[in-house]
Design an enzyme around this catalytic site. Structure first.
Site, PDB file in Angstrom:
ATOM      1  CB  THR A 280      -0.883   0.044   1.258  1.00 35.98           C
ATOM      2  OG1 THR A 280      -0.035   0.178   2.403  1.00 35.98           O
ATOM      3  CG2 THR A 280      -1.705  -1.230   1.403  1.00 35.98           C
ATOM      4  CG  ASP A 281       1.789   5.747  -1.424  1.00 31.46           C
ATOM      5  OD1 ASP A 281       2.828   5.682  -0.730  1.00 31.46           O
ATOM      6  OD2 ASP A 281       1.614   6.646  -2.274  1.00 31.46           O
ATOM      7  CE1 TYR A 282       5.956   7.657   4.835  1.00 29.77           C
ATOM      8  CE2 TYR A 282       3.979   8.304   6.021  1.00 29.77           C
ATOM      9  CZ  TYR A 282       5.359   8.207   5.942  1.00 29.77           C
ATOM     10  OH  TYR A 282       6.139   8.679   6.961  1.00 29.77           O
TER      11      TYR A 282
END
Ligand code: NOJ
Length: 751
Positions: A280-282
């Site tokens: 996932t992104d941040y």
């Protein structure tokens, strides 16, 4: 879960390879057979480590997580010794001695910094991208990193979005060629080598289509547009064997991309056969809840259900997955599958064979920021510059007389590299010019202005690399005017500062900031010739400049060798050859403005005058200021009449187009010859033109080169209204030329 495209997806052809070395399933089976549920979930956790640098407290916590088996890797820790210590904790004290993934954002170089990706794209050279990626991999692995959060392949048609700087621009064909080159450059032929990095294509998907160009904003997208324009570069990276993929922050048609099963599971995994790791992104997992499509307790389950494996930063897998398992919201199979994928990439990187293979401090001393890497960066940078205007051949400049270098970007060592580059001391334009001219000319310098008049706005556009604001703006200006008066020629070095593009750097007004534009106007008033060396991370609206400045060289952010590379081109040691990969509009009001648009109803027959009841504006032409594919040279290229090998193409056959290109000017040079196609009648409307091939050719002065393109069915295909990938019989237009506007058109029939 809404699986909008499932049915049609099943119809799509799919071939994909997972790059790198093969997996030893027996080894992973036996390792997983002794892992507890908690340890498996621990492998799915990817915290950020940048703040352990200073903190024993935080550092100790971090080590504790490792020993407790609560993380599978980390990112943003720099320095091989520090990384080795953490790897040692995992191998010697962590459960089962499982080594760690070590991630980083090595976007356009590690210590040797290359131009920003939008600049790299402007060189239209997969070869350059591969060389850049190869050097980045050597340097990053020498410093302990094994996983790279690059390439970003998000197509963007809105230059207000700051992250346009991190991608390859607006075109799916070029974007796909370059996506492949990034992956091949980082990963090489062998992921197990100690000098290759696992790539991570991002952001899946459509992050570049944020409404209003405002970062993190909503995306609404129809399926034809999605498949024909936005998805191809991600697919190209997957087909090139990219080892991992990152989700994005945005909603897509009301669903968070991190929880969109139709995207990650159905399309990416089931249809494209992607076998790698999805991260996932941040902190995007809790945002599934913030953005109103889950409770916080269920966000982890929703993300896993959609097909993600690793949680970047939020910690929600660790916090909630066990509970979701008990509640039946995820299955043990799913957790096992995700854990297996994490272990598999570790195996593919060779970490189980030698966990310290990327932790060799001898390499770090020898392989970072080397002379040879810097030489490549300087060469590549010069190839990314786009000459936008050159009235009366003002450029190249002679190395003589008095040359005034004026502007707030002329001498700022920390602002030469743009977004995603560590702050560092880099070669400024002033350094480069002085070195280039030696005693043959006088280089005079004045800063001239702030970036913006308003100190707060200037600060908003700064992060870790601020340019100090000077209160005495009148003083700056009068000093600049004195310098200008003394000079024979003025080189204005202006535009955006490094962090006015990149993440969280959207702009509503994309002109050159006010303080600098005023300075530029004053410089023009002196009557001396003015060259604008433009720093920017995005297409800008250069309406006034294009009318009033005789020469404009767009240098993007050239990287650590900026000053020398700019001097190479300004003084004519090198001939500019870059061409735009994103349209430069005349006005923000035209955005989105892109070359591969559909034919509107009531098309405007002539954009030079206003025609009522046509698709246009009463106060602005439809035309871009500088079109996609545009860029000048110090020499001139003349195109002959193109020839087609036949008037008709057999079904499954091919047809060739050839054209002679002659260098009619006085300097050797490189031309980027572009081929566009239009399907005149199709199931769904096709763009007025689409780039389908290009050739970058060096032509010595006075010589002619024949360029040949082969048009094959894959260049004619598109996804139709049922998402079938097809091509049509009937008429096609084929266009060849030097940019998306300057083209010669021919026709052929497909049988
Ligand atoms: C957020 C960004 O969107 C992404 O591109 C980057 O890789 C991660 N942060 C990690 O730094």
């Amino acid at each position: 879960m809404k699986r909008e495209y499932t049915v049609v997806l099943l119809l799509l052809a799919s071939i994909s390879v997972f790059g790198g070395s093969s997996v030893d399933s027996a080894f992973i089976d036996s390792l997983m057979s002794v892992m507890t549920l908690e340890e498996k979930i621990g492998q799915l956790n990817l915290p950020v480590g940048d703040d352990i640098e200073s903190g024993t407290a935080k550092g100790a916590d971090f080590e504790k997580l490792i020993i407790n088996g609560q993380l599978g890797g980390f990112f943003n820790v720099s320095g091989v010794d520090k990384i080795k210590k953490l790897q040692q904790a995992a191998v010697e004290k962590g459960p089962h001695g499982i080594p760690l993934l070590v991630g980083a954002d090595v976007i356009h170089g590690y210590r040797t910094i290359f131009p920003i990706p939008l600049g790299l794209a402007s060189s239209w050279s997969p070869e350059n991208i591969k060389r850049m990626a190869r050097i980045s991999a050597i340097e990053a692995t020498a410093d302990g990193i094994n996983w790279n959060f690059s390439p970003m392949v998000d197509i963007c048609r809105d230059p207000r979005w700051g992250r346009i700087a991190e991608g390859s621009g607006e075109d799916p064909y070029l974007g796909s060629q370059l996506a492949k080159a990034y992956v091949e450059g980082y990963q090489g032929d062998d992921l197990k080598s100690d000098s290759t990095l696992m790539a991570c294509v991002k952001h899946f998907a459509l992050y570049g289509a944020a409404e209003g160009g405002r970062d993190y904003n909503t995306v609404d997208m129809g399926k034809e547009r999605l498949f024909n324009y936005y998805l191809p570069p991600y697919k190209a990276a997957v087909d090139a064997g990219c080892g991992s993929l990152m989700t994005s922050f945005n909603l897509i048609n009301g669903q968070h991309s991190t929880a969109a099963g139709w995207l990650t599971q159905d399309l990416l995994r089931d249809n494209w056969n992607f076998g790698g790791l999805v991260v996932t992104d941040y902190n995007s997992m809790p945002e599934i809840a913030t953005m109103g499509t889950s409770t916080i307790e269920d966000a982890a389950a929703k993300s896993m259900m959609a097909g993600t494996d690793m949680d970047m930063v939020s910690g929600l897998f660790v916090k909630y997955l066990k509970r979701s398992l008990t509640e039946g919201k995820v299955s043990m199979d799913m957790i096992d599958r995700a854990c297996r994928r994490v272990l598999e990439v570790k195996q593919k990187l060779g970490l189980f064979d030698d966990p310290y293979k990327y932790c060799n401090s001898n390499r770090a001393d020898k392989e970072l920021f080397t002379k040879s890497h810097r030489a490549v960066a300087r060469d590549i940078a010069a190839e990314t510059f786009v000459l936008l205007k050159n009235e009366n051949k003002l450029l190249p400049l002679n190395k003589k007389g008095k040359i005034a270098l004026i502007g707030p970007l002329a001498d700022v060592k920390n602002n030469m590299c743009g977004c995603w580059a560590m702050a560092g001391e880099h070669v400024t334009v002033l350094d480069g010019f002085r070195r280039a001219v030696g005693k043959r000319a006088d280089i005079l310098y004045a800063k001239g202005s702030n970036i913006y008049h308003n100190a707060t706005v200037q600060m908003n556009g700064s992060g870790i690399k601020p340019i100090p604001y000077v209160e005495d703006e009148d003083g700056l200006l009068s000093e600049a005017m004195m310098v200008a008066e003394k000079s024979d020629v003025i080189v204005a070095v202006m535009g955006e500062s490094s962090e006015m593009s990149g993440e969280s750097a959207s702009r509503a007004d994309i002109t050159i900031p006010d303080a600098q534009r005023e300075l530029l106007k004053r410089l023009v008033k002196t009557g001396k010739p003015v060259v604008l060396v433009l720093f920017t991370g995005r297409p800008l609206v250069l309406d006034w400049e294009s009318e009033n400045i005789p020469a404009i060289l767009n240098v993007w952010f050239p990287g650590s060798e900026a000053g020398d590379a700019i001097a190479d081109v300004v003084f004519g040691n090198k001939n500019p050859e870059g061409k735009l990969t994103a349209t430069f509009p005349r006005s923000v009001g035209q955005i989105p403005l892109y070359y591969n648009h559909l034919m509107p109803s009531h098309p405007d027959p002539d954009s030079k005058v206003f025609n009522r009841y046509c698709s246009n504006y009463i106060d602005c032409s439809n035309e871009p200021l500088y079109p996609f594919g545009y860029g000048m040279s110090y020499t001139e290229f003349k195109y002959g009449k193109p020839e087609l090998s036949a008037d008709a193409m057999e079904r499954n056959g091919s047809i060739r187009l050839s054209v002679d290109v002659t260098n009619t000017g006085n300097m050797d040079g490189t031309e980027i010859v572009q081929l566009y196609l239009r399907d005149v009648v199709a199931d769904i409307a096709r763009p007025v033109k689409e780039l389908k091939d290009f050739a970058k050719i060096y032509i010595p002065k006075g010589e002619t080169r024949k360029v040949e393109f082969v048009i094959t069915p894959d260049k004619l295909k598109y996804y139709d209204s049922e998402l079938k990938y097809r091509y049509d019989p009937g008429e096609f237009e084929v266009m060849v030329g030097s940019d998306s506007k300057n083209l010669q058109t021919m026709k052929f029939i497909v049988k």
